[in-house]
Design a protein around this motif. Sequence first.
Motif, PDB file in Angstrom:
ATOM      1  N   HIS A   1      31.453-164.302  25.579  1.00 50.13           N
ATOM      2  CA  HIS A   1      32.825-164.051  26.054  1.00 50.13           C
ATOM      3  C   HIS A   1      33.678-165.317  25.901  1.00 50.13           C
ATOM      4  CE1 HIS A   1      36.098-162.456  28.482  1.00 50.13           C
ATOM      5  NE2 HIS A   1      36.009-163.518  29.276  1.00 50.13           N
TER       6      HIS A   1
ATOM      7  N   ARG B   1      29.783-157.152  22.101  1.00 50.35           N
ATOM      8  CA  ARG B   1      28.453-157.178  22.707  1.00 50.35           C
ATOM      9  C   ARG B   1      27.555-158.078  21.883  1.00 50.35           C
ATOM     10  NH1 ARG B   1      26.370-151.033  21.365  1.00 50.35           N
ATOM     11  NH2 ARG B   1      26.868-151.104  19.146  1.00 50.35           N
TER      12      ARG B   1
ATOM     13  N   MET C   1      22.624-162.999  31.491  1.00 52.39           N
ATOM     14  CA  MET C   1      23.999-163.054  31.983  1.00 52.39           C
ATOM     15  C   MET C   1      24.742-164.252  31.383  1.00 52.39           C
ATOM     16  SD  MET C   1      26.573-162.074  33.933  1.00 52.39           S
ATOM     17  CE  MET C   1      25.961-160.874  35.116  1.00 52.39           C
TER      18      MET C   1
ATOM     19  N   VAL D   1      25.624-163.629  27.670  1.00 54.83           N
ATOM     20  CA  VAL D   1      26.739-162.690  27.503  1.00 54.83           C
ATOM     21  C   VAL D   1      28.068-163.380  27.817  1.00 54.83           C
ATOM     22  CG1 VAL D   1      27.771-160.550  28.362  1.00 54.83           C
ATOM     23  CG2 VAL D   1      25.311-160.657  27.943  1.00 54.83           C
ATOM     24  N   LEU D   2      28.091-164.201  28.862  1.00 51.45           N
ATOM     25  CA  LEU D   2      29.326-164.906  29.210  1.00 51.45           C
ATOM     26  C   LEU D   2      29.617-166.039  28.214  1.00 51.45           C
ATOM     27  CD1 LEU D   2      29.098-164.979  33.104  1.00 51.45           C
ATOM     28  CD2 LEU D   2      30.293-163.363  31.609  1.00 51.45           C
TER      29      LEU D   2
ATOM     30  N   TRP E   1      23.690-156.159  24.343  1.00 51.71           N
ATOM     31  CA  TRP E   1      24.094-156.315  25.734  1.00 51.71           C
ATOM     32  C   TRP E   1      25.621-156.400  25.813  1.00 51.71           C
ATOM     33  CZ3 TRP E   1      20.612-156.416  29.808  1.00 51.71           C
ATOM     34  CH2 TRP E   1      19.261-156.602  29.471  1.00 51.71           C
ATOM     35  N   GLU E   2      26.206-155.792  26.852  1.00 57.63           N
ATOM     36  CA  GLU E   2      27.635-155.889  27.091  1.00 57.63           C
ATOM     37  C   GLU E   2      27.886-156.024  28.587  1.00 57.63           C
ATOM     38  OE1 GLU E   2      29.396-152.330  25.608  1.00 57.63           O
ATOM     39  OE2 GLU E   2      28.566-151.061  27.205  1.00 57.63           O
ATOM     40  N   HIS E   3      29.048-156.548  28.945  1.00 56.15           N
ATOM     41  CA  HIS E   3      29.377-156.697  30.361  1.00 56.15           C
ATOM     42  C   HIS E   3      30.380-155.635  30.787  1.00 56.15           C
ATOM     43  CE1 HIS E   3      33.333-158.455  29.396  1.00 56.15           C
ATOM     44  NE2 HIS E   3      32.705-159.177  28.474  1.00 56.15           N
TER      45      HIS E   3
ATOM     46  N   VAL F   1      25.742-156.921  33.461  1.00 57.50           N
ATOM     47  CA  VAL F   1      25.511-156.795  32.029  1.00 57.50           C
ATOM     48  C   VAL F   1      24.443-155.715  31.857  1.00 57.50           C
ATOM     49  CG1 VAL F   1      26.164-159.134  31.444  1.00 57.50           C
ATOM     50  CG2 VAL F   1      23.806-158.685  32.089  1.00 57.50           C
TER      51      VAL F   1
ATOM     52  N   GLY G   1      23.601-159.235  37.077  1.00 61.14           N
ATOM     53  CA  GLY G   1      24.857-158.856  37.698  1.00 61.14           C
ATOM     54  C   GLY G   1      25.151-159.682  38.931  1.00 61.14           C
TER      55      GLY G   1
END
Length: 280
Positions: free
Chosen positions: A36, A48, A29, A32-33, A262-264, A274, A207
């Motif tokens: 972002h 991603r 997580m 992924v952030l 991986w994507e959110h 994610v 998540g």
Amino acid sequence: MSYLHLSRLRVRAANALAGNYAINAAPVMAIVLFVHNLGLKTGCRPRRVAILHHDGQLLGEFGSDGFYDFHPQQRRGATFIDAKDYSSKNLHALSLQPTASCHLVISLLIEVDGPVNRQKVERFLHSARIAGGSVDEVGAIEMQDDLDALTLRNGFWLIERSDLMAAHDHPVDALVAAIGSRATRSKAEPEDSPTLPTSWLAATVLGYAAITPFARREGVRMTGARPDDDGEHPLHAYSEPLLGLVQYISRRDYGPRPIPFWEHTWLQDDVFVVRQTQTS
């Protein structure tokens, strides 16, 4: 479509405490952030990210009682809370805070819409953090339009294994049973696909689910940061982490499968997760 490859990022003292129940070196997580945030700070549009794990070191020690129990390093609080540390009986001492940390070496393969400004990426990495850990070094920054033109080092892909959570009706029973199982091919794959080898599984945050309604609250992040900011404050809600399963698979054993990106996304208005998608 283009690809940004951040090779061998060395991350110092990243958070390894996944909620209240698990310690691991797989902060999916947070990564992924991080990607972002990279997009926000550099002006690119990342879609991603695929995570290639090279090394991880949990910070702590093992007991001398022969059972090798792991004891994570703990830290004392840096400040008092409202001039008094509520969790300490000694009003003049700061109490220990529950923490677990790790050093990481990872490579990130980021799929991006549109161009990438290399100088902005380098500037961002100078002060970037992943899971609260400082990015001390990056081996190389590579940008290619062709995925096959990238130079990927050996390591372990982090792949999602939510299929193993379907073995029991109760999610906690499923999580415990899955971690002790021999994880092989995902049920989502065709029967004739190569079998994944037995390898490490880890429970990590994939998540968050809101436990209060979204509302405008004072004192939360992005509010009160600038006195002259008269813009609209973002909605805020308290949430609980959602644990899921990931597996470490070496690139050699992963074979010709599509790269595990991986994507959110929002599953519903109060559940942010994610999850993994693949591309050939």
